[in-house]
Scaffold this active site. Structure first.
Site, PDB file in Angstrom:
ATOM      1  N   LYS A   1      -4.816  -2.004  -5.307  1.00 57.99           N
ATOM      2  CA  LYS A   1      -3.585  -2.403  -5.994  1.00 57.99           C
ATOM      3  C   LYS A   1      -3.827  -2.823  -7.440  1.00 57.99           C
ATOM      4  O   LYS A   1      -2.999  -2.562  -8.316  1.00 57.99           O
ATOM      5  CB  LYS A   1      -2.910  -3.537  -5.235  1.00 57.99           C
ATOM      6  CG  LYS A   1      -3.817  -4.724  -4.973  1.00 57.99           C
ATOM      7  CD  LYS A   1      -3.209  -5.704  -4.000  1.00 57.99           C
ATOM      8  CE  LYS A   1      -4.211  -6.791  -3.617  1.00 57.99           C
ATOM      9  NZ  LYS A   1      -5.288  -6.283  -2.754  1.00 57.99           N
TER      10      LYS A   1
ATOM     11  N   ASP B   1      -1.837 -11.377  -7.001  1.00 61.19           N
ATOM     12  CA  ASP B   1      -1.890 -10.313  -5.996  1.00 61.19           C
ATOM     13  C   ASP B   1      -0.501  -9.715  -5.774  1.00 61.19           C
ATOM     14  O   ASP B   1      -0.329  -8.491  -5.729  1.00 61.19           O
ATOM     15  CB  ASP B   1      -2.445 -10.887  -4.686  1.00 61.19           C
ATOM     16  CG  ASP B   1      -2.384  -9.894  -3.534  1.00 61.19           C
ATOM     17  OD1 ASP B   1      -3.184  -8.952  -3.529  1.00 61.19           O
ATOM     18  OD2 ASP B   1      -1.522 -10.075  -2.642  1.00 61.19           O
TER      19      ASP B   1
ATOM     20  N   LYS C   1       1.179  -5.664  -6.518  1.00 63.49           N
ATOM     21  CA  LYS C   1       1.909  -4.909  -5.502  1.00 63.49           C
ATOM     22  C   LYS C   1       3.346  -4.635  -5.942  1.00 63.49           C
ATOM     23  O   LYS C   1       3.880  -3.536  -5.726  1.00 63.49           O
ATOM     24  CB  LYS C   1       1.887  -5.680  -4.177  1.00 63.49           C
ATOM     25  CG  LYS C   1       0.491  -5.835  -3.585  1.00 63.49           C
ATOM     26  CD  LYS C   1       0.489  -6.813  -2.427  1.00 63.49           C
ATOM     27  CE  LYS C   1      -0.912  -6.988  -1.852  1.00 63.49           C
ATOM     28  NZ  LYS C   1      -0.962  -8.026  -0.804  1.00 63.49           N
TER      29      LYS C   1
ATOM     30  N   GLY D   1     -17.181   2.759  -0.868  1.00 63.25           N
ATOM     31  CA  GLY D   1     -16.910   1.435  -0.323  1.00 63.25           C
ATOM     32  C   GLY D   1     -16.901   1.491   1.189  1.00 63.25           C
ATOM     33  O   GLY D   1     -16.190   2.301   1.787  1.00 63.25           O
ATOM     34  N   LEU D   2     -17.713   0.644   1.806  1.00 62.30           N
ATOM     35  CA  LEU D   2     -17.838   0.665   3.264  1.00 62.30           C
ATOM     36  C   LEU D   2     -17.836  -0.772   3.795  1.00 62.30           C
ATOM     37  O   LEU D   2     -18.657  -1.149   4.620  1.00 62.30           O
ATOM     38  CB  LEU D   2     -19.117   1.405   3.669  1.00 62.30           C
ATOM     39  CG  LEU D   2     -19.253   1.955   5.092  1.00 62.30           C
ATOM     40  CD1 LEU D   2     -18.064   2.808   5.478  1.00 62.30           C
ATOM     41  CD2 LEU D   2     -20.539   2.747   5.234  1.00 62.30           C
TER      42      LEU D   2
ATOM     43  N   GLU E   1      -0.852   4.418   0.012  1.00 65.01           N
ATOM     44  CA  GLU E   1      -0.031   3.653   0.948  1.00 65.01           C
ATOM     45  C   GLU E   1      -0.635   2.285   1.244  1.00 65.01           C
ATOM     46  O   GLU E   1       0.084   1.287   1.392  1.00 65.01           O
ATOM     47  CB  GLU E   1       0.141   4.430   2.254  1.00 65.01           C
ATOM     48  CG  GLU E   1       1.045   3.770   3.273  1.00 65.01           C
ATOM     49  CD  GLU E   1       2.487   3.662   2.795  1.00 65.01           C
ATOM     50  OE1 GLU E   1       2.926   2.526   2.522  1.00 65.01           O
ATOM     51  OE2 GLU E   1       3.159   4.698   2.678  1.00 65.01           O
TER      52      GLU E   1
ATOM     53  N   ALA F   1      -2.922  16.181  11.894  1.00 61.82           N
ATOM     54  CA  ALA F   1      -3.256  16.744  10.579  1.00 61.82           C
ATOM     55  C   ALA F   1      -3.346  18.267  10.589  1.00 61.82           C
ATOM     56  O   ALA F   1      -3.174  18.908   9.551  1.00 61.82           O
ATOM     57  CB  ALA F   1      -4.577  16.154  10.089  1.00 61.82           C
TER      58      ALA F   1
END
Length: 426
Positions: free
Chosen positions: A105, A199, A203, A12-13, A127, A35
């Site tokens: 989600k 939606d 969540k 997905g872009l 997240e 990191a």
């Protein structure tokens, strides 16, 4: 994963995926310092390669298998959306021993516990699946790990919060604000997923799993959207000192957990009620810490990408931690409370004929169900010989108020289906 370079495979872009690529490039040195290694997108997959934007410095394919089967890729980042197809991608990534990060989600609402089982010790980051750039997943799972979570109240859909804010501030009706929100890109051409509350349900289920370890499905959650809200409801809120918000609510009481999404009147002093516009906010009450409030951008490419990259950094730094926050659940007897048994105070809007004795008829029905009236306001109607009664009740169960509303609806003096909004005091 102690490597000099961590290779990412993007699936997905679009808006979020493009922001992930941009931030990883623009903040490369900062992210590497945090990191402990360089993080590089090795390859991306999209469905329609003709729609690929220019300016990316990594190969793009329309064959997701090329990304999944690339042995040099360490983490699959799924930002394509959907439910079953995304779940299939997640399963394949984990079975090939690749870590997995998603902002999806809807997929997690249905398959989060299956993914946790499949993953074993492989890390999964999500997240970005709730409240965009607000780090609520990490706060619940880690920062509040010493607390029993007593309640969660969340403004977790910016579209609905924008609409309700404009209705309050400018005195315009729902349909007019919705059209404006669509023009501004805050609402989709088909806005039902947002404005009907679905939606928020997805969540809320993710948050409830981390807070309580409860495995519920979207169909089991009491759900009501904002499509019936009018200026009469806004008038009542102003008259009696309430904020009106669409909330996702989770509460634990004994061995029962309440999960519900609906428009809610909140007292003027409730911190979360002061959050306006497209912003998100989540109030979490722990038994030791008390109330904590998390506020920020709940959507948008950069905000959501920020959360995606935070998961990637965490995976680069550490060994895996339990996806949903529990090594061993201590609340195995917890179950979802049937929504007809949920208790609340209620606001009622009832269009009636303007004649003597109407309020007495309605009060009698409420009394038969053991429901007492707290406040009453009569609002003039645009219809001749009609008026609108705006009532609030004391606390009662969902089953009692629904029984009462059905009887009120069947009265000859009642001219339209009554509207109900719940009243909460966090």
């Amino acid at each position: 994963m102690k490597k000099k370079q961590l290779n990412i495979g993007l699936v997905g872009l679009g808006v979020v995926g493009s922001s992930v690529a941009k931030i990883l490039k623009n903040n490369q040195n900062l992210i590497a310092a945090r990191a402990g290694c360089n993080i590089v997108i090795k390859k991306a997959a999209i469905k329609n390669i003709a729609k690929a934007r220019e300016g990316f410095d990594f190969p793009i394919t329309n064959n997701v298998k090329e990304v999944l089967e690339d042995k040099d890729i360490d983490i699959i980042v799924e930002l394509a959306g959907g439910v079953e197809e995304a779940f299939n991608i997640a399963q394949q990534a984990l079975k090939k021993s690749k870590a997995f990060v998603t902002a999806n989600k809807a997929m997690l609402a249905y398959h989060r516990y299956e993914l946790e089982q499949i993953a074993g010790n492989l890390p999964i980051g999500f997240e970005a699946s709730v409240a965009g750039g607000i780090p609520i997943i990490k706060a619940l799972r880690d920062g509040l790990g010493a607390n029993h979570i007593l309640s969660i109240y969340g403004i977790i859909n910016g579209t609905c919060n924008y609409i309700l804010t404009k209705m309050k501030n400018e005195g315009v009706e729902y349909q007019e604000v919705l059209k404006e929100a669509q023009k501004l890109g805050y609402a989709e051409n088909d806005p039902s997923f947002d404005v009907e509350g679905f939606d928020c349900v997805h969540k809320l289920l993710i948050l409830a799993s981390i807070a309580y370890g409860i495995n519920a499905k979207p169909e089991e959650v009491l759900t009501q959207g904002i499509t019936e809200i009018t200026q009469e409801d806004i008038t009542f809120a102003k008259e009696f000192g309430y904020h009106l918000k669409l909330l996702g609510i989770a509460k634990k009481n004994g061995e029962e957990v309440e999960l519900r999404v609906h428009p809610t009147f909140l007292p003027q002093d409730a911190m979360i009620g002061k959050v306006d516009g497209v912003m998100n906010a989540i109030s979490v009450v722990g038994d030791n810490v008390g109330e904590t409030l998390y506020y920020g951008a709940g959507a948008g490419g950069d905000a959501t990408a920020s959360a995606v990259i935070s998961d990637i950094i965490e995976i680069a730094r550490t060994k895996s931690s339990p996806m949903l926050g529990f090594k061993n659940s201590i609340d195995k007897d917890l179950h979802l409370k049937p929504f007809l048994q949920i208790s609340s105070a209620y606001y009622l809007r009832i269009l009636v004929l303007d004649k003597p004795g109407v309020l007495a008829q309605i009060a009698t029905i409420l009394g038969e169900e053991g429901i007492s009236i707290n406040t009453c306001l009569q609002s003039p109607s645009k219809l001749k010989n009609h008026s609108t009664l705006l009532l609030s009740t004391h606390t009662c169960t969902e089953s009692k108020i629904r029984n009462a509303l059905e009887k009120i609806h069947n009265l000859e003096v009642t001219q339209d289906k009554p509207v109900m909004i719940r009243i909460e005091k966090p």
